[in-house]
Design a protein around this motif. Structure first.
Motif, PDB file in Angstrom:
ATOM      1  N   SER A  11       0.834  -1.202   0.000  1.00 12.04           N
ATOM      2  CA  SER A  11       0.000   0.000   0.000  1.00 12.04           C
ATOM      3  C   SER A  11       0.872   1.256   0.000  1.00 12.04           C
ATOM      4  CB  SER A  11      -0.917   0.016   1.228  1.00 12.04           C
ATOM      5  OG  SER A  11      -0.160   0.229   2.415  1.00 12.04           O
ATOM      6  N   LYS A  12       0.302   2.351  -0.457  1.00 11.83           N
ATOM      7  CA  LYS A  12       1.032   3.615  -0.504  1.00 11.83           C
ATOM      8  C   LYS A  12       1.448   4.071   0.891  1.00 11.83           C
ATOM      9  CE  LYS A  12      -1.031   5.394  -4.775  1.00 11.83           C
ATOM     10  NZ  LYS A  12      -1.817   6.496  -5.389  1.00 11.83           N
ATOM     11  N   THR A  13       0.584   3.816   1.867  1.00 16.83           N
ATOM     12  CA  THR A  13       0.884   4.214   3.245  1.00 16.83           C
ATOM     13  C   THR A  13       2.068   3.440   3.787  1.00 16.83           C
ATOM     14  OG1 THR A  13      -1.447   4.701   3.656  1.00 16.83           O
ATOM     15  CG2 THR A  13      -0.048   4.408   5.578  1.00 16.83           C
ATOM     16  N   ASP A  14       2.065   2.117   3.573  1.00 17.02           N
ATOM     17  CA  ASP A  14       3.176   1.288   4.056  1.00 17.02           C
ATOM     18  C   ASP A  14       4.468   1.618   3.317  1.00 17.02           C
ATOM     19  OD1 ASP A  14       1.563  -0.010   5.857  1.00 17.02           O
ATOM     20  OD2 ASP A  14       1.076  -1.666   4.492  1.00 17.02           O
ATOM     21  N   LEU A  15       4.353   1.895   2.016  1.00 17.62           N
ATOM     22  CA  LEU A  15       5.537   2.227   1.228  1.00 17.62           C
ATOM     23  C   LEU A  15       6.137   3.554   1.699  1.00 17.62           C
ATOM     24  CD1 LEU A  15       7.429   1.568  -1.112  1.00 17.62           C
ATOM     25  CD2 LEU A  15       5.839   2.753  -2.644  1.00 17.62           C
ATOM     26  N   ALA A  16       5.268   4.524   2.000  1.00 18.45           N
ATOM     27  CA  ALA A  16       5.748   5.823   2.474  1.00 18.45           C
ATOM     28  C   ALA A  16       6.477   5.673   3.802  1.00 18.45           C
ATOM     29  CB  ALA A  16       4.571   6.785   2.628  1.00 18.45           C
ATOM     30  N   MET A  17       5.938   4.825   4.691  1.00 16.01           N
ATOM     31  CA  MET A  17       6.579   4.570   5.976  1.00 16.01           C
ATOM     32  C   MET A  17       7.934   3.897   5.768  1.00 16.01           C
ATOM     33  SD  MET A  17       5.285   2.068   9.073  1.00 16.01           S
ATOM     34  CE  MET A  17       5.188   0.688   7.915  1.00 16.01           C
ATOM     35  N   TYR A  18       7.949   2.910   4.889  1.00 15.94           N
ATOM     36  CA  TYR A  18       9.191   2.191   4.574  1.00 15.94           C
ATOM     37  C   TYR A  18      10.253   3.142   4.042  1.00 15.94           C
ATOM     38  CZ  TYR A  18      12.364  -0.651   1.717  1.00 15.94           C
ATOM     39  OH  TYR A  18      13.484  -1.195   1.134  1.00 15.94           O
ATOM     40  N   GLU A  19       9.887   3.986   3.078  1.00 15.20           N
ATOM     41  CA  GLU A  19      10.841   4.901   2.460  1.00 15.20           C
ATOM     42  C   GLU A  19      11.358   5.931   3.474  1.00 15.20           C
ATOM     43  OE1 GLU A  19      12.206   4.461  -0.217  1.00 15.20           O
ATOM     44  OE2 GLU A  19      10.881   3.419  -1.601  1.00 15.20           O
ATOM     45  N   ARG A  20      10.456   6.369   4.350  1.00 13.41           N
ATOM     46  CA  ARG A  20      10.861   7.351   5.366  1.00 13.41           C
ATOM     47  C   ARG A  20      11.903   6.751   6.312  1.00 13.41           C
ATOM     48  NH1 ARG A  20       9.125   7.590  10.269  1.00 13.41           N
ATOM     49  NH2 ARG A  20       7.244   6.383   9.850  1.00 13.41           N
ATOM     50  N   ILE A  21      11.639   5.530   6.789  1.00  3.61           N
ATOM     51  CA  ILE A  21      12.593   4.881   7.700  1.00  3.61           C
ATOM     52  C   ILE A  21      13.885   4.550   6.958  1.00  3.61           C
ATOM     53  CG2 ILE A  21      12.991   2.879   9.196  1.00  3.61           C
ATOM     54  CD1 ILE A  21       9.944   2.689   9.568  1.00  3.61           C
ATOM     55  N   ARG A  22      13.764   4.087   5.746  1.00  3.99           N
ATOM     56  CA  ARG A  22      14.942   3.713   4.942  1.00  3.99           C
ATOM     57  C   ARG A  22      15.859   4.923   4.732  1.00  3.99           C
ATOM     58  NH1 ARG A  22      17.429   0.708   0.902  1.00  3.99           N
ATOM     59  NH2 ARG A  22      17.522   1.723  -1.124  1.00  3.99           N
ATOM     60  N   THR A  23      15.255   6.060   4.452  1.00  3.24           N
ATOM     61  CA  THR A  23      16.044   7.287   4.259  1.00  3.24           C
ATOM     62  C   THR A  23      16.752   7.690   5.548  1.00  3.24           C
ATOM     63  OG1 THR A  23      14.514   8.074   2.558  1.00  3.24           O
ATOM     64  CG2 THR A  23      15.924   9.722   3.600  1.00  3.24           C
ATOM     65  N   LYS A  71      17.550   5.727   8.062  1.00  5.67           N
ATOM     66  CA  LYS A  71      18.408   4.690   8.647  1.00  5.67           C
ATOM     67  C   LYS A  71      19.384   4.079   7.644  1.00  5.67           C
ATOM     68  CE  LYS A  71      16.679   5.269  12.665  1.00  5.67           C
ATOM     69  NZ  LYS A  71      17.523   5.833  13.736  1.00  5.67           N
ATOM     70  N   ASN A  72      19.925   4.943   6.802  1.00  2.06           N
ATOM     71  CA  ASN A  72      21.000   4.524   5.892  1.00  2.06           C
ATOM     72  C   ASN A  72      20.628   3.308   5.044  1.00  2.06           C
ATOM     73  OD1 ASN A  72      23.593   4.917   4.827  1.00  2.06           O
ATOM     74  ND2 ASN A  72      24.508   3.421   6.213  1.00  2.06           N
ATOM     75  N   GLY A 116      13.702   2.640  15.630  1.00  2.00           N
ATOM     76  CA  GLY A 116      12.523   2.923  14.821  1.00  2.00           C
ATOM     77  C   GLY A 116      12.372   2.054  13.595  1.00  2.00           C
ATOM     78  N   ARG A 117      13.283   1.100  13.399  1.00  2.00           N
ATOM     79  CA  ARG A 117      13.158   0.213  12.241  1.00  2.00           C
ATOM     80  C   ARG A 117      12.020  -0.794  12.459  1.00  2.00           C
ATOM     81  NH1 ARG A 117      18.894   0.691  12.735  1.00  2.00           N
ATOM     82  NH2 ARG A 117      19.907   1.402  10.796  1.00  2.00           N
ATOM     83  N   ILE A 118      11.495  -1.297  11.347  1.00  2.00           N
ATOM     84  CA  ILE A 118      10.467  -2.349  11.412  1.00  2.00           C
ATOM     85  C   ILE A 118      11.179  -3.672  11.690  1.00  2.00           C
ATOM     86  CG2 ILE A 118       8.694  -3.586  10.110  1.00  2.00           C
ATOM     87  CD1 ILE A 118       8.433  -0.981   8.398  1.00  2.00           C
ATOM     88  N   GLY A 135      18.939  -4.280  13.481  1.00  6.65           N
ATOM     89  CA  GLY A 135      19.496  -3.026  12.982  1.00  6.65           C
ATOM     90  C   GLY A 135      20.419  -2.352  13.966  1.00  6.65           C
ATOM     91  N   CYS A 136      19.951  -2.189  15.221  1.00  3.07           N
ATOM     92  CA  CYS A 136      20.775  -1.497  16.227  1.00  3.07           C
ATOM     93  C   CYS A 136      21.228  -2.428  17.342  1.00  3.07           C
ATOM     94  CB  CYS A 136      20.006  -0.320  16.823  1.00  3.07           C
ATOM     95  SG  CYS A 136      18.543  -0.804  17.777  1.00  3.07           S
ATOM     96  N   TYR A 137      20.765  -3.700  17.280  1.00  4.05           N
ATOM     97  CA  TYR A 137      21.182  -4.747  18.238  1.00  4.05           C
ATOM     98  C   TYR A 137      20.711  -4.486  19.670  1.00  4.05           C
ATOM     99  CZ  TYR A 137      24.105  -5.455  14.177  1.00  4.05           C
ATOM    100  OH  TYR A 137      24.533  -5.616  12.886  1.00  4.05           O
ATOM    101  N   THR A 138      19.673  -3.682  19.791  1.00  3.73           N
ATOM    102  CA  THR A 138      19.073  -3.472  21.104  1.00  3.73           C
ATOM    103  C   THR A 138      18.199  -4.669  21.451  1.00  3.73           C
ATOM    104  OG1 THR A 138      19.044  -1.077  20.833  1.00  3.73           O
ATOM    105  CG2 THR A 138      17.538  -1.992  22.465  1.00  3.73           C
TER     106      THR A 138
END
Length: 243
Positions: free
Chosen positions: A172-184, A186-187, A227-229, A201-204
């Protein structure tokens, strides 16, 4: 929900592969873009300088023509002075000659300034042309290098891009937008698997209760720290087999 998590993690795997391919190209894509912008800027500068030079020479030539015309008028006025019948006519001719002489002096100064302006522009044109030639040669060299690298990875890159397009239509566009935001933010890594009870991702460390919930694959969880999925190992393993 399980299918959504699998699609998001599959997209992450594909994008990670594409990122690796892009990294193989090193700084070449950026260098090519910078050189293209530089060449474009130099062409604009060169066109402006050439216009300045042509304009200065044109104005100089116009001033020169006007000076020649005024000098001819002065000679004409001198001849007419011998034919005047009274002082009033003589003074009028003298005034015309003085005005013409003043205009000539002004135009000669303008000509000198215009000549200097054109000379400076011509010097800058020569320097700009040399820089442009060097930049164009370097650009072609970098483009060739990039083309060689791209050719070696072209088939693999096209495969991943095709796979990415197939996955995108299922998200979905909503999930893709969330993915792209986090991806941007978080390197490049937006979705990570849980590893030994910790965020991949951060090993917490992930609370045991949350680990159990993750295994149900019925809810989207994000790491409280980065904040990663986060997805379960089952989702990660099944998605990896698809890419």
């Amino acid at each position: 929900m399980e299918n959504k998590l699998r699609q998001l993690y599959t997209l992450q795997l594909i994008d990670s592969n594409l990122d690796e391919i892009e990294e193989m190209k090193g700084d070449l894509p950026g260098e090519v873009r910078e050189l293209e912008e530089k060449v474009e800027g130099l062409n604009v500068t060169l066109a402006s300088l050439e216009q300045t030079m042509r304009g200065a020479f044109s104005q100089r030539d116009n001033a020169d023509s006007e000076i020649i015309s005024l000098k001819e008028k002065i000679e004409k006025y001198k001849s007419q002075q011998y034919q005047v019948r009274n002082n009033k006519e003589y003074d009028a001719l003298t005034k015309e000659m003085d005005q013409a002489a003043e205009t000539i002096a002004r135009l000669e100064k303008e000509m000198s300034a215009l000549e200097n302006k054109a000379t400076v522009a011509r010097t800058e044109i020569e320097a700009t042309k040399k820089e442009l030639e060097e930049s164009q040669a370097l650009l072609e060299e970098k483009k060739t290098e990039l083309a060689e690298v791209s050719k070696s990875t072209e088939e693999e890159e096209l495969k991943f891009q095709h796979e990415r397009e197939k996955v995108l239509v299922r998200i979905s566009k909503t999930d893709l937008a969330m993915y792209e935001r986090i991806r941007t933010a978080k390197n490049g890594r937006a979705v990570v698997p849980i590893k030994r009870g910790a965020c991949g991702g951060c090993y917490t460390a992930v609370p045991p209760q949350k680990v159990l919930e993750l295994k149900r694959n019925n809810q989207l969880y994000t790491c409280e720290r980065c904040g990663r999925i986060i997805v379960s190992e089952e989702i990660a393993e099944s998605s990896t087999a698809l890419v």
